[in-house]
Design an enzyme around this catalytic site. Sequence first.
Site, PDB file in Angstrom:
ATOM      1  N   TYR A  65       0.848  -1.209   0.000  1.00 60.00           N
ATOM      2  CA  TYR A  65       0.000   0.000   0.000  1.00 60.00           C
ATOM      3  C   TYR A  65       0.869   1.238   0.000  1.00 60.00           C
ATOM      4  O   TYR A  65       1.859   1.300   0.723  1.00 60.00           O
ATOM      5  CB  TYR A  65      -0.896   0.021   1.242  1.00 60.00           C
ATOM      6  CG  TYR A  65      -2.343  -0.258   0.890  1.00 60.00           C
ATOM      7  CD1 TYR A  65      -3.026   0.580   0.025  1.00 60.00           C
ATOM      8  CD2 TYR A  65      -3.014  -1.359   1.422  1.00 60.00           C
ATOM      9  CE1 TYR A  65      -4.348   0.325  -0.312  1.00 60.00           C
ATOM     10  CE2 TYR A  65      -4.325  -1.612   1.080  1.00 60.00           C
ATOM     11  CZ  TYR A  65      -4.990  -0.770   0.215  1.00 60.00           C
ATOM     12  OH  TYR A  65      -6.279  -1.016  -0.131  1.00 60.00           O
ATOM     13  N   GLU A  67      -0.525   4.909  -0.479  1.00 63.32           N
ATOM     14  CA  GLU A  67      -1.248   6.170  -0.710  1.00 63.32           C
ATOM     15  C   GLU A  67      -0.302   7.359  -0.611  1.00 63.32           C
ATOM     16  O   GLU A  67       0.517   7.432   0.317  1.00 63.32           O
ATOM     17  CB  GLU A  67      -2.369   6.354   0.325  1.00 63.32           C
ATOM     18  CG  GLU A  67      -3.709   5.897  -0.175  1.00 63.32           C
ATOM     19  CD  GLU A  67      -4.160   4.647   0.521  1.00 63.32           C
ATOM     20  OE1 GLU A  67      -3.287   3.812   0.844  1.00 63.32           O
ATOM     21  OE2 GLU A  67      -5.377   4.521   0.748  1.00 63.32           O
ATOM     22  N   ASP A 211      -6.598  13.298 -25.147  1.00 64.54           N
ATOM     23  CA  ASP A 211      -6.660  11.896 -24.717  1.00 64.54           C
ATOM     24  C   ASP A 211      -6.016  11.073 -25.834  1.00 64.54           C
ATOM     25  O   ASP A 211      -6.622  10.840 -26.880  1.00 64.54           O
ATOM     26  CB  ASP A 211      -8.125  11.504 -24.508  1.00 64.54           C
ATOM     27  CG  ASP A 211      -8.286  10.035 -24.120  1.00 64.54           C
ATOM     28  OD1 ASP A 211      -7.325   9.261 -24.275  1.00 64.54           O
ATOM     29  OD2 ASP A 211      -9.397   9.669 -23.692  1.00 64.54           O
ATOM     30  N   THR A 237      -4.063   5.781 -21.681  1.00 64.39           N
ATOM     31  CA  THR A 237      -3.893   4.465 -21.086  1.00 64.39           C
ATOM     32  C   THR A 237      -2.491   3.988 -21.471  1.00 64.39           C
ATOM     33  O   THR A 237      -1.827   4.577 -22.320  1.00 64.39           O
ATOM     34  CB  THR A 237      -4.935   3.461 -21.616  1.00 64.39           C
ATOM     35  OG1 THR A 237      -4.939   3.513 -23.041  1.00 64.39           O
ATOM     36  CG2 THR A 237      -6.315   3.773 -21.089  1.00 64.39           C
ATOM     37  N   LYS A 240      -2.499   0.132 -24.788  1.00 70.01           N
ATOM     38  CA  LYS A 240      -2.930  -0.001 -26.193  1.00 70.01           C
ATOM     39  C   LYS A 240      -1.678   0.007 -27.079  1.00 70.01           C
ATOM     40  O   LYS A 240      -0.875  -0.919 -26.966  1.00 70.01           O
ATOM     41  CB  LYS A 240      -3.937   1.099 -26.523  1.00 70.01           C
ATOM     42  CG  LYS A 240      -5.218   1.013 -25.667  1.00 70.01           C
ATOM     43  CD  LYS A 240      -6.267   2.009 -26.103  1.00 70.01           C
ATOM     44  CE  LYS A 240      -7.564   1.852 -25.327  1.00 70.01           C
ATOM     45  NZ  LYS A 240      -7.618   2.659 -24.097  1.00 70.01           N
ATOM     46  N   ARG A 246      -2.267  -2.781 -18.076  1.00 66.25           N
ATOM     47  CA  ARG A 246      -3.522  -2.021 -18.060  1.00 66.25           C
ATOM     48  C   ARG A 246      -3.437  -0.960 -16.982  1.00 66.25           C
ATOM     49  O   ARG A 246      -3.518  -1.257 -15.782  1.00 66.25           O
ATOM     50  CB  ARG A 246      -4.711  -2.946 -17.793  1.00 66.25           C
ATOM     51  CG  ARG A 246      -4.830  -4.072 -18.805  1.00 66.25           C
ATOM     52  CD  ARG A 246      -6.163  -4.745 -18.740  1.00 66.25           C
ATOM     53  NE  ARG A 246      -7.140  -3.931 -19.424  1.00 66.25           N
ATOM     54  CZ  ARG A 246      -7.350  -3.968 -20.746  1.00 66.25           C
ATOM     55  NH1 ARG A 246      -6.663  -4.776 -21.504  1.00 66.25           N
ATOM     56  NH2 ARG A 246      -8.257  -3.203 -21.290  1.00 66.25           N
TER      57      ARG A 246
HETATM   58  N1  DSN Z   1     -12.388   0.434 -24.532  1.00 70.64           N
HETATM   59  C1  DSN Z   1     -11.442   1.270 -25.238  1.00 70.64           C
HETATM   60  C2  DSN Z   1     -11.379   0.919 -26.680  1.00 70.64           C
HETATM   61  O1  DSN Z   1     -11.582  -0.240 -27.029  1.00 70.64           O
HETATM   62  O2  DSN Z   1     -11.114   1.772 -27.498  1.00 70.64           O
HETATM   63  C3  DSN Z   1     -11.717   2.690 -25.021  1.00 70.64           C
HETATM   64  O3  DSN Z   1     -11.854   2.938 -23.681  1.00 70.64           O
END
Ligand code: DSN
Length: 436
Positions: A65, A67, A211, A237, A240, A246
């Site tokens: 932990y 924080e 974003d 994120t 990707k 993730r």
């Molecule tokens: N779920 C993501 C996507 O597949 O593009 C976006 O948040």
Amino acid sequence: MADSPSKAACPCPHTRALRDVDSEIADLIAAEERYECDTIRLIPSENYVSMAVLAATGSIFANKYSEGYASKRYYEGQVYVDQVEKLAIARACALFGVEHANVQPYSGSPANMAACFAVLRPGDTVMGLGLPFGGHLTHGWNVNFSGMLYRAVQYELDPETHRIDLDRVRDAARRERPKAIFCGGTAYPRLWDFAAFRAIADEVGAVLIADIAHVAGLVAAGAHPSPVPHAQIVTTTTHKTLRGPRGAMILCGADLAKAVDRAVFPTLQGGPHNHTTAAIAVALKEAATPEFRAYGRQIVANAKALAAALAARGYRLVSGGTDNHLLLIDLSDRPYTGKDGAQALSRAGLIGNYNTVPFDKRKPFNPSGIRLGTPAVTSRGMQTEHMEQIAAWIDTVLANIEDAGRIAAVKEEVREFCGGFPTPGILIGNGRKPRS
Ligand code: DSN
């Protein structure tokens, strides 16, 4: 469960320990590994992480932990956690050329929520590309926090070109006077003109939030323009095109660092997921290599090749093609829907997802589009020449959508083909060796 590996075949102590404790989950992981080996993953938001990223994700940093932030924690025993988080931050700052990075957001939606909390008050106006046009839920869609806490205004694409029309965006901004403007999306196959968005934001006194969840890896690789220094806040994120675990990050200048950090913790989140932070650090190190730059360029080349091969077979593509890692097949003129198509492709081992197309006349749960992308196939080493074969299979399946026999035959061909392309991070599966 078919094809579950024997205990003796388990390659590492973690896997053996899991099998000893919970063979059901071990079997499911083994089955998913085989599935990920034997199918062609075309969902543009998915990828294969390296063995190094997996090792950090599954590490003992999950035990802790923490924080707070490095050197300002609410728990003792942070000597190594602090070093991990500082490394991740330093690597993010270096890779994207920013002054500050917060690497604690649990995923993209919390990152966007924190970005909003940093610069907006409830009731303020926020503007973003509408979800049915390829935006994201968190950019002001009505059933999401962003459309509930704020007065949300959504811009649309040009009805003819299906591209961002900056004049429309500027008109909407002048009319609605948003406090924050989102650019970026989940199903937009073209480049974002971040400088032009910043000019619009400046004109109306809004903060620009870029974003880049979908294109972060392309930006890191130099295969997509960077939102830095145009956007005051950049969210992404990490799983990707960036090919990490993730998780998510928020990038900004020193002027917004405090507001962003406070918005993540304590406003929105508690303890950071330190094992994810460690894996983000690893992914950022990988993304800073020449190999990753080549990977990013290849993703785009493959997407363009796949788009061209589909167009040559008579498929209509949203905006006519792609500049990035994804494309949207527009099936509005076909007797079957995007959902029918995506499900048929899935039965053949070609994994994409159904998606709305701009100005879709069908419902979002059964829309007219199929969204495809090349980050995962490129991670397996597939090149532009292989996109021709993938397009041919897509065409065969969609042209024979009710023909279970034809689809089963394609599935077998796909499985065979996949055997030539090792899956990063996966040890088990057709006896393949991991690529990295
Ligand atoms: N779920 C993501 C996507 O597949 O593009 C976006 O948040």
